[in-house]
Design a protein around this motif. Structure first.
Motif, short mmCIF file in Angstrom:
data_model
loop_
_atom_site.label_atom_id
_atom_site.label_comp_id
_atom_site.label_asym_id
_atom_site.label_seq_id
_atom_site.Cartn_x
_atom_site.Cartn_y
_atom_site.Cartn_z
N ILE A 124 0.84 -1.21 0.00
CA ILE A 124 0.00 0.00 0.00
C ILE A 124 0.87 1.26 0.00
O ILE A 124 0.51 2.29 -0.57
CB ILE A 124 -0.97 -0.02 1.22
CG1 ILE A 124 -1.93 1.18 1.21
CG2 ILE A 124 -0.23 -0.02 2.55
CD1 ILE A 124 -3.20 0.94 0.45
N GLN A 125 2.07 1.16 0.61
CA GLN A 125 2.93 2.35 0.68
C GLN A 125 3.49 2.73 -0.69
O GLN A 125 4.05 3.81 -0.86
CB GLN A 125 4.04 2.18 1.72
CG GLN A 125 4.94 0.98 1.58
CD GLN A 125 4.37 -0.28 2.23
OE1 GLN A 125 3.20 -0.33 2.59
NE2 GLN A 125 5.19 -1.30 2.40
N LEU B 45 1.71 3.58 -2.99
CA LEU B 45 0.86 4.65 -3.52
C LEU B 45 1.66 5.93 -3.69
O LEU B 45 1.32 6.79 -4.49
CB LEU B 45 -0.35 4.88 -2.61
CG LEU B 45 -1.41 3.77 -2.64
CD1 LEU B 45 -2.50 4.03 -1.63
CD2 LEU B 45 -2.00 3.64 -4.04
N ARG B 46 2.76 6.06 -2.91
CA ARG B 46 3.62 7.24 -3.08
C ARG B 46 4.24 7.28 -4.47
O ARG B 46 4.62 8.33 -4.95
CB ARG B 46 4.72 7.24 -2.02
CG ARG B 46 5.86 6.29 -2.37
CD ARG B 46 7.02 6.34 -1.43
NE ARG B 46 6.66 5.79 -0.13
CZ ARG B 46 7.52 5.58 0.84
NH1 ARG B 46 8.78 5.91 0.68
NH2 ARG B 46 7.14 5.07 1.99
#
Lengths: 259, 429
Positions: free
Chosen positions: A95-96, A98-99
Motif C-alpha cells: 500500500i505504501q 501509492l507514493r
C-alpha cells in the motif's frame, strides 16, 4: 554420514504491517511442529535470540523504502541459500507504493514539519526489484496455509503448489454465485490471483484485489465490464490502486484510466 | 569512569522495529531514547482523495496485529461525520469482532511475547520445552480469538467483512452458536491464565501515571464512550485534539503524543482496568481479586496480569453476545456523505486509537489524522525507563538490559502502528 542438521530459517522485516510474519505465529496448530523441524535462527518479532547466518531459508516481509533498507536486503540475500518473499509489500511494494504515483517533493512537506529527520526513498519497491528472489508468496495478508505449504515444499525439495489462476475459479469451486453477474457488484475477481479462498464474494462483496494480478489478466476487458455497471474512471483508478498498486498489470490499468 | 550505556540495537518480541539507548553518567540516567527506525509509510498522505468507504480496508493495513481497531475507528469516524449511530445486533457484532481481536492479541502478547521475560527464556520456543501445557493453552486461546475474527470478519488478519454502517454480511445465529463450546473452554483457560501469571515475580515499580481510556455508562469500553483520565479529564472524543498533541523527536520515526496540560500519559489494558474496573463482569473481577489485584493497579509490570483479566472479560462478553444474538434484517445502515468532519476513537488491544477525517460532499477524504496507542505511550515508556534504570544501576549490564526490554514490553508496543506517521502539531527543540 554427518548428523542431520535442522535447516535454519530467518524472518526479516522491511516496510510493512507485520501481518504476514504474524501468519506464521497464527499457525497455532502447526507452530510447535514447524519449530521442531527447523531452527528459527532470526525472528525478532518472536525471539531475542539470534543465530548467525548463513540461513537455509529467509522469509522476507515488507518493501524497500529507505536507503538503509536498500543496502540491508543485499546483505540478507548474501547470507541466504533461499530467499522467499511473503505478502503484497514484499512482492509488489504494498500500500505504501501509492507514493510512487505522486511527486514525493509534494508529498513529504504535506506530512512532515521536519523532513530532515526522515530518510525515505521516492518509491516503495518490491524485493525482487533489488535482489534475486527464489519464490514469491502473494497476498495482503498471505494465506497461512499457503505459507505452510511453501515451507514444507522447500524443506522437502519440491515445488510449492500454489495456484496461478484467478479468484473466479475459487468462487466456482466454492459454489458462490457470481456477485458481478447476479448483483451487479463490481468485483476484481476476474483479474486477481487466487489464494484467499474467494472470501469477499462469499460475504456479498466484490473482490478488492488483496492478492494482486493473476497470470495473464485481462484488465482492459474487466474495466469495460465495470464501466458498464456505472463505475467512473476515478473509481477504476482507485480500485487498481490499493495493496498491489505497483504490480505491473494493475499499475498499467490504473494509469490507462488516469489519462 | 562512571559513564555507561545500555544499547539494544534491535528490540525483539515487539511488533515492528525499534531500539533502545540509555546513557548513564555519574550514577544518573542522563538520556533515554527509544529509537524507532520502522520506515514511515505515509498513510495520512495517501488517504487524501480516497473515499470514506475505503478507509476501513486501507487503514487496517497500518497494523496486521490489530486491524479490527483501525477498521472500527475509521467506521465510527465516518458515521460520526454523516450523522449515523449504529445500534442493535450490528453494534453487538462489532463488539464480538473486537472481543476476538482482544483475545487473539492478548494471548499472543501474554504467552508468546511477554511471559518468556518473566520466566527467563529468550522466546516461547525455548519456554515450550519446559512449559508445554501453558504454551499449548496460550496457542489454543489465541486460535479461538482468531476463530471469532474469521466467523465475523471473514479472516483473522485484515478482515474483509467490515464496512461503514456495519458489515457486508451478518453471520447466522447458527454460525455464532458454533463458537460457544470453544469460548467456554477459552473462558476457563483465561481464568487459568490469570492464576498462572499471578505466580510470576513482578519487579516492584510504579509511577504516578495519568491513565487515559474510554468510559461508557453501560459496558467495559471497546467501541464507544467518553475519554476520561485518572487526573480528571472527561471529554467527548470530538475534543481530543484540544487536549492532546504530538511531538516530533529526531531519534524516532514515530511521533510522541502528550497531554497539553500535563505531558505523558498511559493508555492500554492497565488504563482501561483502573478507569473501568466496575464495568468488568463478576467473573473477571473475581479472577482479578483471586490473582491478588485490587481495583487499582499502578505497576506496569502487572500489565500482563491485567491483560489476562481482560481476556476473561472478552470471553465472557463474547459468550453473552452470542447467547442473545439475532441476525439483523440488513447487515448495514446506509450512510449519505456530506461535507463534514468525523471522529472515531476505540479501544485497540494496546489502548485508544484515534482517527479524524475531513470529507467533501462526495465523501472523499480531504484530510486525515490517526493517532495509534503506541505513539501515546512512548513518552511514558521513556520516563519509565529513566526511573527504572536509575534505581537498578547496581545490576550487571546484561541483567539490566533484559529488565529494560521487559519494561518496554509491558506496553505491548506496536511499532508498525506508531510509525505510519502523523501530521505534526508541536515541535520540540
Amino acid at each position: 554420514m554427518a548428523a542431520v542438521r535442522k535447516p535454519k530459517i530467518a524472518v526479516w522485516k522491511f516496510a510493512s504491517c507485520d501481518g504476514c510474519q504474524l501468519s506464521l505465529l497464527d499457525c497455532e496448530d502447526e507452530l510447535l511442529s514447524i519449530v521442531g523441524a527447523v531452527e528459527i535462527a532470526s525472528f525478532p518479532e518472536a525471539t531475542r535470540a539470534v543465530v548467525k547466518g548463513p540461513y537455509d531459508i529467509s522469509l522476507v516481509e515488507g518493501s524497500i523504502t529507505t536507503p538503509h533498507d536498500e543496502e540491508r536486503i543485499h546483505t540478507i540475500r548474501r547470507s541466504s541459500k533461499l530467499l522467499i518473499t511473503i505478502g503484497a509489500c514484499a512482492t509488489s511494494g504494498g500500500i505504501q507504493a501509492l507514493r510512487n504515483f505522486k511527486n514525493v517533493a509534494d508529498f513529504i512537506p504535506m506530512v512532515y514539519a521536519k523532513p530532515e529527520y526522515i530518510e525515505t526513498l521516492s518509491k516503495s519497491t518490491p524485493i525482487n526489484d533489488h535482489v534475486f528472489v527464489d519464490f514469491q508468496l502473494r497476498g495482503c495478508p498471505i494465506n497461512k496455509l499457503q505459507l505452510v505449504e511453501v515451507l514444507n515444499a522447500f524443506l522437502n525439495r519440491r515445488k510449492p503448489v500454489t495456484p496461478a489462476h484467478g479468484v473466479c475459479m475459487e468462487c466456482k469451486r466454492r459454489g458462490t454465485v457470481c456477485v458481478m453477474v447476479a448483483n451487479g457488484t463490481p468485483c476484481l475477481g476476474p483479474v486477481t490471483l487466487a489464494g484467499c479462498g474467494a472470501l469477499c464474494p462469499a460475504y456479498d462483496r466484490g473482490c478488492y484485489g488483496c492478492f494482486g494480478p493473476k497470470e495473464t489478466p485481462n484488465t482492459t476487458s474487466m474495466s469495460a465490464g465495470w464501466t458498464a455497471l456505472g463505475v467512473t474512471e476515478p473509481e477504476l483508478v482507485r480500485a487498481f490502486r490499493s495493496f498491489n498498486a505497483y504490480a505491473e498489470a494493475f499499475r498499467k490499468e490504473s494509469e490507462a484510466h488516469e489519462r | 569512569m562512571n559513564a555507561k550505556t545500555i544499547k539494544v540495537d534491535f528490540l525483539a518480541r515487539v511488533e515492528g522495529e525499534g531500539g533502545l539507548f540509555v546513557r548513564v553518567r555519574d550514577q544518573r540516567v542522563t538520556e533515554v531514547k527509544l529509537n524507532i527506525f520502522e520506515p514511515p509509510r505515509f498513510f495520512e498522505a495517501f488517504l487524501r482523495g480516497r473515499k470514506f468507504s475505503e478507509a476501513p480496508d486501507i487503514t487496517a493495513r497500518i497494523c496486521g496485529i490489530c486491524p479490527v481497531a483501525y477498521q472500527m475507528s475509521s467506521c465510527h469516524a465516518a458515521e460520526d461525520a454523516f450523522g449515523v449511530h449504529i445500534e442493535g445486533p450490528i453494534r453487538e457484532l462489532r463488539r464480538l469482532l473486537y472481543c476476538g481481536e482482544w483475545i487473539e492479541s492478548h494471548a499472543l502478547h501474554i504467552y508468546l511475547l511477554h511471559a518468556p521475560d518473566f520466566l527467563g527464556y529468550e522466546d516461547v520456543i525455548q519456554m515450550a520445552k519446559d512449559h508445554p501445557e501453558a504454551v499449548q493453552r496460550g496457542l489454543r486461546l489465541k486460535k479461538i480469538g482468531n476463530q471469532i475474527m474469521t466467523v465475523v470478519g471473514g479472516r483473522e488478519i485484515h478482515p474483509i467483512n467490515v464496512r461503514v454502517g456495519g458489515f457486508y454480511k451478518a453471520p447466522s445465529k447458527q454460525q455464532l452458536k458454533g463458537l460457544t463450546e470453544d469460548l467456554k473452554w477459552a473462558r476457563d483457560a483465561a481464568v487459568e491464565t490469570c492464576r498462572w501469571v499471578s505466580t510470576f515475580t513482578f519487579p516492584d515499580f510504579q509511577r504516578d501515571y495519568e491513565f487515559v481510556a474510554l468510559r461508557h455508562p453501560d459496558e467495559y469500553p471497546l467501541n464507544e464512550g467518553r475519554l476520561v483520565s485518572s487526573k480528571g479529564l472527561d471529554i467527548p472524543i470530538q475534543e481530543y485534539e484540544q487536549h492532546f498533541a504530538e511531538e516530533h523527536h529526531k531519534h524516532s520515526n514515530a511521533l510522541h503524543s502528550a497531554l497539553l496540560e500535563r505531558g505523558s500519559y498511559f493508555v492500554g489494558p492497565l488504563a482501561r482496568y483502573n478507569l473501568n474496573f466496575d464495568k468488568l463482569t463478576p467473573l473477571a473481577q473475581k479472577a482479578a481479586r483471586t490473582a491478588g489485584l485490587t481495583a487499582t493497579c499502578r505497576n506496569p509490570f502487572q500489565g500482563i496480569l491485567v491483560r489476562a483479566v481482560e481476556t476473561v472479560y472478552a470471553c465472557d462478553e463474547a459468550l453473552r453476545i452470542i447467547a442473545h444474538y439475532e441476525a439483523p434484517d440488513k447487515p448495514y445502515v446506509e450512510v449519505t456523505p456530506r461535507v463534514s468532519i468525523g471522529h472515531g476513537c476505540t479501544e485497540a488491544p494496546r489502548g485508544i486509537l484515534y482517527h479524524r477525517y475531513r470529507y467533501d460532499d462526495r465523501g472523499l477524504i480531504s484530510n486525515a489524522k490517526i493517532v495509534p496507542p503506541t505513539s501515546q505511550n512512548l513518552k511514558a515508556i521513556e520516563e519509565d525507563l529513566s526511573e527504572f534504570v536509575s534505581a537498578r544501576l547496581h545490576l550487571p549490564n546484561d541483567r539490566l538490559q533484559w529488565q529494560c526490554e521487559q519494561a518496554i514490553r509491558n506496553y505491548d508496543p506496536c511499532i508498525s502502528c506508531a510509525t505510519h506517521f502523523l501530521k505534526l502539531r508541536v515541535e520540540r527543540e
